[in-house]
Scaffold this motif. Structure first.
Motif, PDB file in Angstrom:
ATOM      1  N   PHE A 325      12.855   7.957   0.484  1.00 53.95           N
ATOM      2  CA  PHE A 325      11.495   7.975  -0.043  1.00 53.95           C
ATOM      3  C   PHE A 325      10.521   8.443   1.034  1.00 53.95           C
ATOM      4  O   PHE A 325       9.566   9.161   0.757  1.00 53.95           O
ATOM      5  N   THR A 328      10.904  12.482   4.370  1.00 53.77           N
ATOM      6  CA  THR A 328      10.392  13.860   4.377  1.00 53.77           C
ATOM      7  C   THR A 328       8.872  13.929   4.538  1.00 53.77           C
ATOM      8  O   THR A 328       8.283  14.999   4.418  1.00 53.77           O
ATOM      9  N   ARG A 337      -4.668  17.951   7.264  1.00 50.20           N
ATOM     10  CA  ARG A 337      -5.622  17.652   6.196  1.00 50.20           C
ATOM     11  C   ARG A 337      -6.778  16.805   6.727  1.00 50.20           C
ATOM     12  O   ARG A 337      -7.931  17.047   6.424  1.00 50.20           O
TER      13      ARG A 337
ATOM     14  N   TYR B  74       4.578   6.497  -5.153  1.00 52.97           N
ATOM     15  CA  TYR B  74       5.245   7.799  -5.221  1.00 52.97           C
ATOM     16  C   TYR B  74       4.211   8.914  -5.066  1.00 52.97           C
ATOM     17  O   TYR B  74       4.402   9.860  -4.308  1.00 52.97           O
ATOM     18  N   VAL B  77       3.081   9.154  -1.435  1.00 57.23           N
ATOM     19  CA  VAL B  77       4.067   9.739  -0.532  1.00 57.23           C
ATOM     20  C   VAL B  77       4.164  11.249  -0.731  1.00 57.23           C
ATOM     21  O   VAL B  77       4.167  12.014   0.235  1.00 57.23           O
ATOM     22  N   GLY B  79       1.970  13.164  -2.340  1.00 57.34           N
ATOM     23  CA  GLY B  79       0.670  13.819  -2.303  1.00 57.34           C
ATOM     24  C   GLY B  79       0.089  13.824  -0.908  1.00 57.34           C
ATOM     25  O   GLY B  79       0.421  14.677  -0.087  1.00 57.34           O
ATOM     26  N   PRO B  80      -0.746  12.840  -0.605  1.00 57.74           N
ATOM     27  CA  PRO B  80      -1.410  12.827   0.694  1.00 57.74           C
ATOM     28  C   PRO B  80      -0.452  12.890   1.875  1.00 57.74           C
ATOM     29  O   PRO B  80      -0.792  13.463   2.906  1.00 57.74           O
ATOM     30  N   LEU B  81       0.744  12.299   1.748  1.00 60.48           N
ATOM     31  CA  LEU B  81       1.645  12.286   2.898  1.00 60.48           C
ATOM     32  C   LEU B  81       2.604  13.474   2.933  1.00 60.48           C
ATOM     33  O   LEU B  81       3.373  13.630   3.875  1.00 60.48           O
ATOM     34  N   GLY B  82       2.579  14.291   1.900  1.00 62.31           N
ATOM     35  CA  GLY B  82       3.330  15.551   1.947  1.00 62.31           C
ATOM     36  C   GLY B  82       4.841  15.446   1.952  1.00 62.31           C
ATOM     37  O   GLY B  82       5.528  16.341   2.430  1.00 62.31           O
ATOM     38  N   ALA B  83       5.417  14.363   1.411  1.00 59.61           N
ATOM     39  CA  ALA B  83       6.879  14.270   1.363  1.00 59.61           C
ATOM     40  C   ALA B  83       7.425  15.187   0.270  1.00 59.61           C
ATOM     41  O   ALA B  83       6.696  15.588  -0.643  1.00 59.61           O
ATOM     42  N   ASN B  84       8.703  15.493   0.379  1.00 61.13           N
ATOM     43  CA  ASN B  84       9.345  16.362  -0.608  1.00 61.13           C
ATOM     44  C   ASN B  84       9.484  15.622  -1.945  1.00 61.13           C
ATOM     45  O   ASN B  84      10.000  14.508  -2.007  1.00 61.13           O
ATOM     46  N   PHE B 305      -0.920  19.864  -3.047  1.00 62.98           N
ATOM     47  CA  PHE B 305      -1.870  18.803  -3.384  1.00 62.98           C
ATOM     48  C   PHE B 305      -3.243  19.090  -2.792  1.00 62.98           C
ATOM     49  O   PHE B 305      -3.363  19.689  -1.749  1.00 62.98           O
TER      50      PHE B 305
END
Lengths: 347, 305
Positions: A325, A328, A337, B74, B77, B79-84, B305
């Motif tokens: 979770f 990445t 940003r 979700y 993670v 969105g703002p945090l840029g995870a896959n 995003f």
């Protein structure tokens, strides 16, 4: 810091954060984190046979994860390792049970090759759809994985079921002892040499051959690669084939090593965990080796833990999920940003 | 035959509810592979809270709360945090599957199944023969599923939010120029989806049955996602795809009873997966008409995003 180091550092931080969150969940639900931690260390390293067990679980993870690395390098999400692994194991089993009287070396060789071929076919079909028609491989490899699990279920409950078998879960007959490369521990010199050889070979292919370089180029920018005269389709097919072959090989090693027979739905998490391993290993061969040993150790530990605490084993699935979770997350994207926002506000 | 149709409705309802969640996510440009995790979290929360308090309403509310929270995480993670999107989605699924199985042992000290007395109300009961069997013994959620599908269709088609969602999913850049914040619209879509997954999970655990079992979703979240693709991410299309997969499931259950000799159950269970590969292939062919569309499709994996 170089970008590689920075990525490694951010991955380590994210993995640690995932562990902390999981530890918090364990704490809140009433388990002593200290006990669990000492149990993990015992189960993965210090208890009798623990380190062997860690290696035993690291082996399939490493082989499948190397395949994932190859796929990702070429820009493909081959997340169907589970199905390819199952099909490999089933093919090796079919050969070994069908040719019981054969010379052990030859049967093992044929079985392993058949396993790799099955893995290749299971991976190449979605791969072919991808390069030929542009069909999204995330879904197709996932679907092939589910189909593979059902094929295994069908075979172990039907044609390959051990008629003398008792117990609730369907299982196949055992392969003759002569065909086994290891004892029940799943680790022997032969297997270790094989896995080490394969790892070095994958490293050579990725880092020291034309094909590996081409693959990386295709993964970074397929359009540009095409303009430079690279046959993107062929490279893509090659990547899918290699990655399937590795997962199939993992299936054969599992069968000829610790398993000796196949049980419905064995190692259900290994395909997904391998994706996590590859990502934590930064899609780098040696990083993946380290990550595979780490997650193999966790797997060994979770099987050992019931001896020292009453922690439910699904805690491990929760932990893997947490790592996937978060792993990445891109700190750079966040920082960029933030900077943009600050600039916008200042301006 | 009546029995098969009744089972079809019962199997399809959770699939369709979760598929609606998938439709909202897909329209927002998110390839939501966390549906399975949300669904099982909803199923667990309903039974856990419902059984403890003795009230099925509280159970469902708790399920909605849990799924909203997970959906918001979700979104944060990816969105703002840029995870896959894909990896985090699969991670969410594992968190749901592992977390609920863990909680079952840690909180209730049981392995396998947790049985409960609470159950969703069933408006029509008692028919034992003829056509009445088809509509009898269904939980209230089976009855409201068609309403939710129609509502989803109207919202997507006619509301301001639906139009914004379409803009964000298809061309976030244009949406942003029109003063729409794509990230917020995606959050809303994911939250709606979270609530729907909670309902789907609740139907699974206390609608048709009266228990929570480890891994009881058994891939249904993925099949629901498949229904989204198969139904061309249209609510009605996805609903019919869900109905069809429910039918396949019902046949599978029946074949376990009487036709096992002829068609192994595993092959019946494969139908949705095989069809999906076919549908994704077909959808891909159709989309490939223009290079730009392909680029838009690629964006589903890494939404901007």
């Amino acid at each position: 810091m170089t970008s590689g180091l920075r990525r490694a550092a951010s991955t380590v931080v994210l993995v640690v954060v995932s562990f902390l969150i999981t530890a918090l969940i364990l704490r809140v639900s009433g388990y002593s984190v200290g006990d669990v931690l000492s149990g993990i260390i015992q189960g993965a390293i210090t208890a009798t046979g623990a380190s062997t067990s860690s290696i035993r679980w690291a082996i399939p993870l490493l082989l499948i994860a190397l395949g994932v690395v190859i796929g990702f390098r070429a820009g493909f999400f081959n997340i169907g390792g589970q199905g390819q692994f199952y099909m490999g194991a089933c093919s090796a089993l079919a050969i070994s049970l069908g040719w019981r009287e054969g010379p052990a070396g030859l049967v093992i060789l044929c079985g392993t090759l058949a396993a790799m071929l099955a893995g290749v076919l299971w991976s190449l079909f979605p791969g072919w759809l991808r390069v030929r028609f542009g069909t999204d491989e995330v879904l197709t490899t996932l679907m092939m994985s589910f189909i593979g699990a059902l094929v295994l279920q069908y075979l172990t409950a039907g044609p390959m079921r051990n008629p003398q078998g008792t117990g609730q879960t369907a299982a196949s007959e055992r392969i003759p002892e002569a065909f086994r490369l290891t004892g029940g521990s799943g680790v022997s010199l032969t297997v270790l040499l094989l896995v080490a050889g394969v790892t070095v070979l994958v490293w050579l292919v990725l880092e020291r051959t034309r094909f590996g370089l081409t693959m990386t180029l295709v993964g970074r920018n397929a359009t540009m690669a095409r303009w430079q005269g690279i046959n993107v389709r062929r490279v893509g097919l090659g990547a899918f084939a290699l990655s399937g072959a590795l997962a199939g090989l993992a299936g054969a090693v599992e069968l000829y090593g610790p398993a000796a027979r196949l049980v419905t739905g064995f190692s259900p998490e290994v395909g997904f965990t391998a994706v996590v391993v590859a990502l934590v290993g930064l899609l780098n061969v040696w990083g993946t080796v380290v990550a595979a040993i780490f997650f193999g150790g966790l797997q060994a530990a979770i099987l050992f833990l019931p001896i020292v605490t009453d922690l439910p084993p699904p805690a491990l699935v929760l932990l893997h999920g947490m790592v996937a979770f978060l792993v990445t997350i891109k700190f750079r994207a966040v920082r960029r940003r933030r900077a943009a926002q600050a600039e916008a506000q200042a301006g | 035959m009546e029995q098969i149709l009744a089972t079809t409705l019962r199997s399809a309802a959770p699939l369709v509810l979760v598929a609606m969640a998938g439709v909202f996510a897909f329209r927002a440009g998110i390839f939501h592979l966390g549906l399975e995790g949300l669904m099982i979290a909803g199923a667990f929360a309903t039974v856990a809270v419902g059984d403890t308090t003795g009230s099925v309403e509280l159970g469902v509310l708790a399920a909605i709360g849990v799924c909203l929270l997970l959906s918001a995480l979700y979104w944060w993670v990816i969105g703002p945090l840029g995870a896959n999107v894909i990896i985090a989605g699969l991670g969410l699924t594992s968190i749901g599957l592992g977390g609920t199985a863990y909680a079952l042992g840690a909180i209730f000290d049981v392995r396998g199944s947790l049985f409960t007395d609470v159950v969703l109300p069933r408006p029509v009961t008692g028919s034992t023969s003829g056509a009445g069997v088809i509509i009898s013994e269904h939980s209230i959620f089976v009855w409201i599923t068609p309403v939710i599908v129609l509502a989803a269709w109207v919202v997507l088609r006619r509301s301001r939010f639906g139009l914004r969602l379409a803009a964000v999913g298809e061309y976030p850049f244009a949406a942003r120029s029109a003063g729409v914040n794509p990230s917020m619209v995606r959050l809303q879509a994911l939250l709606i989806g979270g609530a729907l997954c909670a309902l789907g999970g609740a139907e699974l655990s206390v609608g048709a049955l009266r228990n929570f079992t480890e891994n009881m979703t058994n891939g249904r979240g993925f099949i629901a996602f498949v229904a989204v693709i198969f139904g061309a991410w249209h609510p009605i299309g996805a609903a019919f795809a869900g109905l069809f997969f429910g039918f396949a499931d019902a046949i599978g259950i029946q074949s376990q009873i009487n036709i096992t000799e002829r068609v192994p159950r595993e092959f019946v269970l494969m139908i949705p997966f095989v069809l999906t590969i076919f549908a994704v292939w077909l959808g891909g062919l159709w989309r490939r008409r223009s290079l730009e569309a392909e680029a838009g499709y690629a964006e589903l994996r890494e939404p901007d995003f």
